[in-house]
Design an enzyme around this catalytic site. Structure first.
Site, PDB file in Angstrom:
ATOM      1  N   TYR A 165       0.834  -1.200   0.000  1.00  5.99           N
ATOM      2  CA  TYR A 165       0.000   0.000   0.000  1.00  5.99           C
ATOM      3  C   TYR A 165       0.866   1.247   0.000  1.00  5.99           C
ATOM      4  CZ  TYR A 165      -3.680   3.319   0.920  1.00  5.99           C
ATOM      5  OH  TYR A 165      -4.552   4.375   0.805  1.00  5.99           O
TER       6      TYR A 165
ATOM      7  N   GLN B   1     -10.598   0.097   1.813  1.00  7.76           N
ATOM      8  CA  GLN B   1     -11.038  -0.802   0.743  1.00  7.76           C
ATOM      9  C   GLN B   1      -9.861  -1.454   0.030  1.00  7.76           C
ATOM     10  OE1 GLN B   1     -11.767   2.436   1.074  1.00  7.76           O
ATOM     11  NE2 GLN B   1     -11.713   3.546  -0.866  1.00  7.76           N
TER      12      GLN B   1
ATOM     13  N   THR C   2       3.000   9.947  11.778  1.00  5.85           N
ATOM     14  CA  THR C   2       4.453   9.956  11.795  1.00  5.85           C
ATOM     15  C   THR C   2       4.974  10.789  12.956  1.00  5.85           C
ATOM     16  OG1 THR C   2       6.393  10.237  10.394  1.00  5.85           O
ATOM     17  CG2 THR C   2       4.711  11.957  10.273  1.00  5.85           C
TER      18      THR C   2
ATOM     19  N   HIS D 255       4.267  16.678   7.402  1.00  7.92           N
ATOM     20  CA  HIS D 255       3.472  15.547   6.909  1.00  7.92           C
ATOM     21  C   HIS D 255       1.986  15.740   7.136  1.00  7.92           C
ATOM     22  CE1 HIS D 255       6.295  12.437   5.570  1.00  7.92           C
ATOM     23  NE2 HIS D 255       7.107  12.827   6.529  1.00  7.92           N
TER      24      HIS D 255
ATOM     25  N   GLU E 150       9.237   6.603  16.255  1.00  7.47           N
ATOM     26  CA  GLU E 150       9.415   6.085  14.898  1.00  7.47           C
ATOM     27  C   GLU E 150      10.795   6.486  14.377  1.00  7.47           C
ATOM     28  OE1 GLU E 150       7.228   6.555  10.528  1.00  7.47           O
ATOM     29  OE2 GLU E 150       6.901   8.048  12.092  1.00  7.47           O
ATOM     30  N   HIS E 151      11.101   7.774  14.478  1.00  7.93           N
ATOM     31  CA  HIS E 151      12.420   8.307  14.107  1.00  7.93           C
ATOM     32  C   HIS E 151      13.026   8.986  15.328  1.00  7.93           C
ATOM     33  CE1 HIS E 151       9.670   8.881  10.570  1.00  7.93           C
ATOM     34  NE2 HIS E 151      10.650   8.262   9.929  1.00  7.93           N
TER      35      HIS E 151
ATOM     36  N   ASP F  76      14.288   9.104   4.850  1.00  5.93           N
ATOM     37  CA  ASP F  76      13.042   9.037   4.083  1.00  5.93           C
ATOM     38  C   ASP F  76      13.298   8.682   2.624  1.00  5.93           C
ATOM     39  OD1 ASP F  76      11.386   9.641   6.189  1.00  5.93           O
ATOM     40  OD2 ASP F  76      11.304  11.788   5.760  1.00  5.93           O
TER      41      ASP F  76
ATOM     42  N   GLU G 234       1.768 -33.801  31.305  1.00  2.04           N
ATOM     43  CA  GLU G 234       0.749 -32.893  30.770  1.00  2.04           C
ATOM     44  C   GLU G 234      -0.589 -33.589  30.537  1.00  2.04           C
ATOM     45  OE1 GLU G 234       2.301 -30.865  27.342  1.00  2.04           O
ATOM     46  OE2 GLU G 234       3.631 -29.610  28.556  1.00  2.04           O
TER      47      GLU G 234
ATOM     48  N   HIS H 191       0.295 -38.501  23.141  1.00  2.00           N
ATOM     49  CA  HIS H 191       1.521 -37.927  22.606  1.00  2.00           C
ATOM     50  C   HIS H 191       2.684 -38.893  22.809  1.00  2.00           C
ATOM     51  CE1 HIS H 191      -0.780 -34.269  22.363  1.00  2.00           C
ATOM     52  NE2 HIS H 191       0.267 -33.539  21.983  1.00  2.00           N
TER      53      HIS H 191
END
Length: 438
Positions: free
Chosen positions: A126, A190, A236, A261, A327-328, A361, A415, A420
């Site tokens: 995306y 969407q 951001t 931004h 983030e940065h 960036d 267990e 098993h």
């Protein structure tokens, strides 16, 4: 223009005291649920209707024609093309070094475990649109997926009314440079639903990656499990850890660059120096009115998500930026490399005066799709590893299984899962014998 938060003399975890954008993902999730359901049930027809509703464009087809992609590259400004090619070259160099090789561990004679790295089969990538155009996000999504060896890649980006209902031509040109010819003029929640359920020519994907707005993040949360996701990207953000040796002009320029931004972008300075804080405030007062998107920048810097945080000293500052988990993160201090080496929580760290976030960036070679909202406490940015799955391949012969059988049986019985143990005993006998030949 930008608020101050004084944490000097404040012990303990500062997370609840730090500036952060407020986003109600849960409410957004309920709003995107009918959108995703519509795409699931009506496919392309729903995508065309939703695109008209949200983007003001009535599409004849959601897929971008190959001719439009080729034309976008042919008409691309040569300087922009050169910049994209350099960005791709550097990103490939860094991401190629992230490739992983299979590892075979010889646990015992006759018993091995191989960790095999297998790329995701199909990925939906995306690329956001809106206030800005992001061909760089094409590079950051596509390069690691290609370096991982993902089998099939498709890009979705919102249609632009100004460009005949196609994604921005610079985005299309970036796709062309990277050899991507499956592109869809679909945005928002969407687009995530299209990749999750498939629609028309767009086959279902195994994973969707890339940044987006709150609706994209909400759709990722809603459809996680139907489709793999990289992260729920939020607004951001930049944090700058600086002392009185920092250049106030550089600090202010970098705070502004992130605020550019979006009005909910976060710009945070953490410093023990009141003098630096005052110099940065003065620089902002001069620079913000002169920048192109001054209203947007001023709104972001004046929002509750931004601020100048005063701390006792650099050790306290490191604790604060680790709690914030930006983030940065930029480190502009004396001996910046040594200070940066102590950082534990950040999507990416930029060290010293000449490594601004804007370098990352575009052309540092690093990836700019990074964890936001404090998720750098537990998550990483996009990388080759995002598109790989580790599969353990277990291979034991009879002797190796017999040798460990008593341990397996004992643990299975502890267990209360006796079948098993019986699955092992059937092969080698309860005490490691030959078992029944078949």
């Amino acid at each position: 223009m930008i608020s101050r938060i004084d944490l000097r003399g404040t012990p303990g975890d500062p997370r609840d005291l730090l500036p952060r954008a407020e986003l109600d993902i849960e409410a957004a999730t309920e709003k995107v649920r009918p959108i995703c359901d519509d795409v699931r049930h009506r496919g392309v027809e729903a995508l065309i209707d939703l695109t008209e509703r949200f983007d003001g464009v009535r599409l004849a087809d959601i897929r971008v024609p190959r001719a439009a992609i080729d034309s976008a590259l042919a008409e691309l400004d040569p300087a922009v093309r050169a910049g994209l090619e350099e960005s791709i070259r550097r990103a490939r160099k860094v991401h190629a070094d992230q490739r992983r090789s299979d590892t075979v561990t010889h646990v015992v004679p006759g018993g091995t475990v191989t960790e095999r790295w297998v790329p995701v089969g199909r990925v939906g990538l995306y690329v956001p649109g809106g206030r800005a155009v992001y061909p760089s996000s094409v590079v950051m999504n596509v390069v690691p997926a290609q370096e991982a060896g993902a089998g099939s890649l498709a890009v979705a980006s919102p249609p632009q009314a100004d460009f005949g209902g196609l994604p921005h031509p610079t985005v299309l040109a970036a796709c062309a440079l990277l050899g991507i010819d499956e592109v869809y003029a679909v945005g928002g929640a969407q687009a995530v639903a299209m990749f999750a359920y498939g629609a028309g020519e767009c086959a279902r994907a195994d994973m969707v990656t890339g940044p987006g707005n709150i609706w994209v993040a909400a759709a990722k949360r809603l459809l996680k499990g139907v489709i793999g996701i990289d992260a729920e990207a939020g607004p951001t953000e930049i944090a700058i850890l600086a002392d009185d040796t920092a250049d106030a002009g550089y600090v202010a320029a970098d705070l502004i660059s992130q605020a550019e931004h979006d009005v909910i972008a976060a710009s945070v300075l953490v410093t023990p120096s009141v003098a630096l804080a005052e110099r940065v405030e003065a620089e902002l007062a001069d620079r913000v009115p002169a920048t192109k998107h001054s209203e947007r920048v001023a709104a972001a810097l004046g929002g509750r998500q931004s601020g100048i945080v005063l701390v006792d000293d650099l050790d306290h500052g490191l604790a604060v930026v680790d709690a914030y988990a930006a983030e940065h993160l930029e480190v502009m201090t004396a001996d910046a490399s040594a200070v940066a080496a102590r950082v534990r929580n950040a999507g990416a760290v930029f060290v010293g005066d000449f490594a601004p976030v804007s370098l990352g960036d575009y052309c540092a070679g690093s990836n700019h799709v990074l964890p936001t909202g404090g998720s750098a406490h537990h998550s990483s940015g996009l990388s080759v590893q995002t598109f790989l799955r580790g599969i353990h391949v277990v291979e034991y012969d009879r002797a190796a299984l017999a040798e460990v059988a008593p341990s397996v049986v004992a643990l299975a019985e502890a267990e209360d899962l006796p079948a098993h143990g019986e699955a092992v005993s059937a092969r080698v006998g309860r005490t490691g014998g030959e078992g029944t030949a078949r």
